[in-house]
Scaffold this active site. Structure first.
Site, PDB file in Angstrom:
ATOM      1  N   ASN A 297      57.155  56.397  65.274  1.00 32.48           N
ATOM      2  CA  ASN A 297      55.866  55.468  64.668  1.00 32.48           C
ATOM      3  C   ASN A 297      54.302  55.351  65.289  1.00 32.48           C
ATOM      4  O   ASN A 297      53.865  56.393  66.139  1.00 32.48           O
ATOM      5  CB  ASN A 297      56.205  53.623  66.387  1.00 32.48           C
ATOM      6  CG  ASN A 297      55.426  53.426  66.614  1.00 32.48           C
ATOM      7  OD1 ASN A 297      55.155  52.293  65.563  1.00 32.48           O
ATOM      8  ND2 ASN A 297      54.835  53.077  68.148  1.00 32.48           N
TER       9      ASN A 297
ATOM     10  N   ILE B 265      48.122  50.811  66.989  1.00 32.64           N
ATOM     11  CA  ILE B 265      46.321  50.821  67.721  1.00 32.64           C
ATOM     12  C   ILE B 265      46.873  49.821  68.519  1.00 32.64           C
ATOM     13  O   ILE B 265      46.624  48.822  68.099  1.00 32.64           O
ATOM     14  CB  ILE B 265      45.492  50.287  66.527  1.00 32.64           C
ATOM     15  CG1 ILE B 265      46.045  51.431  64.984  1.00 32.64           C
ATOM     16  CG2 ILE B 265      44.309  49.919  67.272  1.00 32.64           C
ATOM     17  CD1 ILE B 265      45.187  52.567  65.271  1.00 32.64           C
ATOM     18  N   TYR B 266      46.464  50.146  69.892  1.00 30.98           N
ATOM     19  CA  TYR B 266      46.607  49.714  70.958  1.00 30.98           C
ATOM     20  C   TYR B 266      45.057  49.792  71.745  1.00 30.98           C
ATOM     21  O   TYR B 266      44.479  51.057  71.522  1.00 30.98           O
ATOM     22  CB  TYR B 266      48.040  50.380  71.803  1.00 30.98           C
ATOM     23  CG  TYR B 266      48.996  50.295  71.502  1.00 30.98           C
ATOM     24  CD1 TYR B 266      49.448  48.359  70.486  1.00 30.98           C
ATOM     25  CD2 TYR B 266      49.805  50.962  71.231  1.00 30.98           C
ATOM     26  CE1 TYR B 266      50.137  48.659  70.066  1.00 30.98           C
ATOM     27  CE2 TYR B 266      50.945  50.898  71.070  1.00 30.98           C
ATOM     28  CZ  TYR B 266      51.502  49.970  70.232  1.00 30.98           C
ATOM     29  OH  TYR B 266      52.597  49.723  69.688  1.00 30.98           O
ATOM     30  N   ARG B 267      44.745  49.162  72.387  1.00 35.46           N
ATOM     31  CA  ARG B 267      43.218  49.097  72.947  1.00 35.46           C
ATOM     32  C   ARG B 267      43.686  50.300  74.141  1.00 35.46           C
ATOM     33  O   ARG B 267      44.573  49.962  74.819  1.00 35.46           O
ATOM     34  CB  ARG B 267      42.529  48.194  72.990  1.00 35.46           C
ATOM     35  CG  ARG B 267      43.122  47.342  74.837  1.00 35.46           C
ATOM     36  CD  ARG B 267      42.649  45.863  74.139  1.00 35.46           C
ATOM     37  NE  ARG B 267      42.829  44.859  76.007  1.00 35.46           N
ATOM     38  CZ  ARG B 267      42.775  44.253  76.103  1.00 35.46           C
ATOM     39  NH1 ARG B 267      42.874  43.053  75.170  1.00 35.46           N
ATOM     40  NH2 ARG B 267      43.346  43.427  76.880  1.00 35.46           N
TER      41      ARG B 267
ATOM     42  N   TRP C 170      49.601  48.468  75.410  1.00 37.14           N
ATOM     43  CA  TRP C 170      50.971  48.197  74.289  1.00 37.14           C
ATOM     44  C   TRP C 170      51.400  46.552  75.141  1.00 37.14           C
ATOM     45  O   TRP C 170      52.354  46.605  76.002  1.00 37.14           O
ATOM     46  CB  TRP C 170      51.699  49.030  74.173  1.00 37.14           C
ATOM     47  CG  TRP C 170      52.774  49.779  75.014  1.00 37.14           C
ATOM     48  CD1 TRP C 170      52.611  48.818  76.247  1.00 37.14           C
ATOM     49  CD2 TRP C 170      53.198  51.073  75.189  1.00 37.14           C
ATOM     50  NE1 TRP C 170      53.927  50.295  76.789  1.00 37.14           N
ATOM     51  CE2 TRP C 170      53.771  51.458  76.478  1.00 37.14           C
ATOM     52  CE3 TRP C 170      53.240  52.293  74.282  1.00 37.14           C
ATOM     53  CZ2 TRP C 170      54.388  52.936  76.566  1.00 37.14           C
ATOM     54  CZ3 TRP C 170      53.583  53.279  74.561  1.00 37.14           C
ATOM     55  CH2 TRP C 170      54.468  53.476  76.010  1.00 37.14           C
TER      56      TRP C 170
ATOM     57  N   ASP D 205      38.016  40.632  72.730  1.00 37.75           N
ATOM     58  CA  ASP D 205      38.647  40.707  72.032  1.00 37.75           C
ATOM     59  C   ASP D 205      39.010  39.659  70.831  1.00 37.75           C
ATOM     60  O   ASP D 205      38.200  39.407  70.907  1.00 37.75           O
ATOM     61  CB  ASP D 205      40.812  40.603  72.228  1.00 37.75           C
ATOM     62  CG  ASP D 205      41.369  41.734  71.848  1.00 37.75           C
ATOM     63  OD1 ASP D 205      41.194  41.554  70.396  1.00 37.75           O
ATOM     64  OD2 ASP D 205      42.408  42.055  73.020  1.00 37.75           O
TER      65      ASP D 205
END
Length: 484
Positions: free
Chosen positions: A164, A167-169, A182, A277
């Site tokens: 997997n 893209i996560y901050r 996540w 965000d």
């Protein structure tokens, strides 16, 4: 179709005069993000900052996905749907779900071309590199700190070995620790839950930055959970991704500019945020697990890839439009009624969706709504509008006309309560649970209306023929009206 690595992409853009190299010194604290947003809003091509204050060995790249034109350039075609169409055409009419087809790919198509390929890494271990030494950016004034915004978090499903990439901050806490945002229903978090079920609380993770932008696009895409994202990246690139295995067992792109090797500690939760965000507002603090760095790697003279989110349309909006086009053929296999979809950039990709269907029976629009809400990340949509096949859903005036001329609110509006929404949505009273609205803006059958639908007004064909010559003379003497 894909690029060998990020540098190959940059050279391609440079050769076409579509790379803006900024030699003025800029700060990772707010300045790069501000310039990146201005560039995206202005549809300028990518910016490569060559002098980054405090990070003399790094260059910083932003604005790769600057418009739909940028997406077309990336894939080398304006027909994004054709990427999936040509791939799916290989299957014929086998009556199985798309996921079944994907699972059967290796035997049906000898998928070696698209599978990841073991190669020698171009990066080397860098003992001087840590999280604080990355030119990660602060995007908005009230953000909790500097964030990795376009780094790829790579995990592996402990049961199926599916790779997997997401893209996560990622909020940097110190030189060895960072918070990974996540959410509970994201693939990284789902894999983490499986590790926990197996009694493992230290989830092997790699955080990579600076790869072929099609790989980054894949990481940001809603690929079905059972499908390996390296395989899907190979399909989009028309070539398998070159990978190397780290000591912790995670496969990473062999040409990545930087690689952070470590684990996410599921027992170490700390407050993350606030962060400005994609909704255009700050999301408040919440608890997320800590990534702990064990080993760092980088290429010589590395490039760091960042983005800035906020009020649309920014890079995430154009990625969303690209996803809309590429995934439409896959979605049509799951929902055969579907003709087209529009996820408007100002609808924030996961908030508003407009869909057209070829209507054949009463109640079909509501059935389509429920199918849409049951499919992947479309389940996050707050508002779903369904119209007939002859409505151009990319023309908002046609959509508004369809709503105005077909909808009775009491009959045609459906409210779903206590449903899964985007947990970043500040309008939801109890995230991630909220409500949804579906609007059936299709023409109604007798069973739905209680009477026959009226005939639409249409010009008389003979009259059209008779006046056409006169109309052309009138039209030739009058300029085009100004666009409104």
């Amino acid at each position: 179709m894909g690029f060998k690595d990020l540098r190959d992409y940059l050279e391609s853009m440079r050769s076409r005069g579509k790379l803006i190299e900024v030699e003025h010194e800029v700060d990772v604290n707010l300045e790069i993000a501000e310039l990146g947003r201005r560039a995206t809003y202005s549809h300028l091509p990518p910016l490569l900052f060559t002098r980054v204050k405090g990070y003399p060995d790094w260059k910083v790249l932003t604005n790769v996905y600057y418009s739909m034109e940028g997406i077309y350039e990336l894939f080398g075609t304006r027909n994004l749907e054709g990427i999936a169409d040509s791939f799916l055409a290989s299957f014929g009419e086998v009556p199985v779900t798309i996921l079944d087809k994907v699972r059967s790919l290796p035997s049906l198509l000898k998928m070696g071309k698209y599978m990841p390929k073991g190669k020698r890494a171009l990066f080397r271990e860098d003992k001087s590199l840590n999280l604080e030494r990355l030119p990660a950016t602060k995007t908005w004034p009230k953000d909790a700190g500097r964030y990795m915004t376009f780094s790829i978090v790579i995990t592996k499903d402990p049961e199926k070995n599916v790779n997997n990439l997401s893209i996560y901050r990622i909020q940097i806490l110190n030189d060895r620790e960072a918070l990974v945002h996540w959410q509970a229903f994201k693939r990284g978090s789902l894999a983490a839950s499986k590790y926990r079920d197996l009694g493992v609380t230290k989830v092997p993770v790699a955080i990579v930055n600076g790869v072929d932008p099609i790989i980054t696009f894949t990481a940001a895409s809603p690929v079905p959970p059972g499908l390996d994202k390296y395989l899907f990246a190979g399909i989009l690139r028309d070539d398998g991704v070159d990978v190397v295995e780290l000591d912790n067992g995670i496969l990473v792109p062999a040409h990545a500019e930087s690689v952070l090797e470590g684990y996410v500690d599921l027992n170490d939760l700390r407050p993350e945020g606030p962060f400005g965000d994609h909704l255009g507002y700050y999301t408040p603090q919440d608890y997320y697990p800590v990534f702990k760095l064990e080993k760092a790697h980088s290429r010589e003279n590395p490039i760091y890839h960042v983005t800035s989110v906020g009020k649309p349309p920014l890079e995430d909006a154009w990625i969303g439009k690209g996803v809309e086009r590429i995934f439409l053929p896959f979605l049509k296999m799951i929902i055969p009624d579907l003709v087209d979809m529009n996820l408007p950039e100002y609808g924030l990709f996961t908030s508003i969706g407009i869909f057209s269907i070829r209507k054949r029976y009463p109640g079909q629009a509501r059935r389509a709504m429920m199918s849409i809400w049951g499919t992947g990340q479309l389940s996050f949509l707050k508002l779903v509008i369904v119209v007939d096949a002859d409505v151009n859903i990319h023309d908002m005036n046609q959509v508004l006309y369809a709503i105005a001329s077909t909808v009775d609110p009491q009959r045609d509006v459906m409210i779903v309560t206590n449903a899964l929404n985007d947990s970043l949505d500040h309008t939801v009273p109890n995230p991630p649970l909220g409500s949804k609205m579906g609007i059936d803006a299709t023409r109604k059958f007798r069973e739905e209306l209680g009477k026959d639908w009226p005939d639409p007004v249409e010009s008389d064909p003979d009259t059209v023929k008779r006046v056409s010559e006169v109309w052309e003379k009138i039209r030739s003497k009058w300029p085009d009206p100004p666009s409104r």
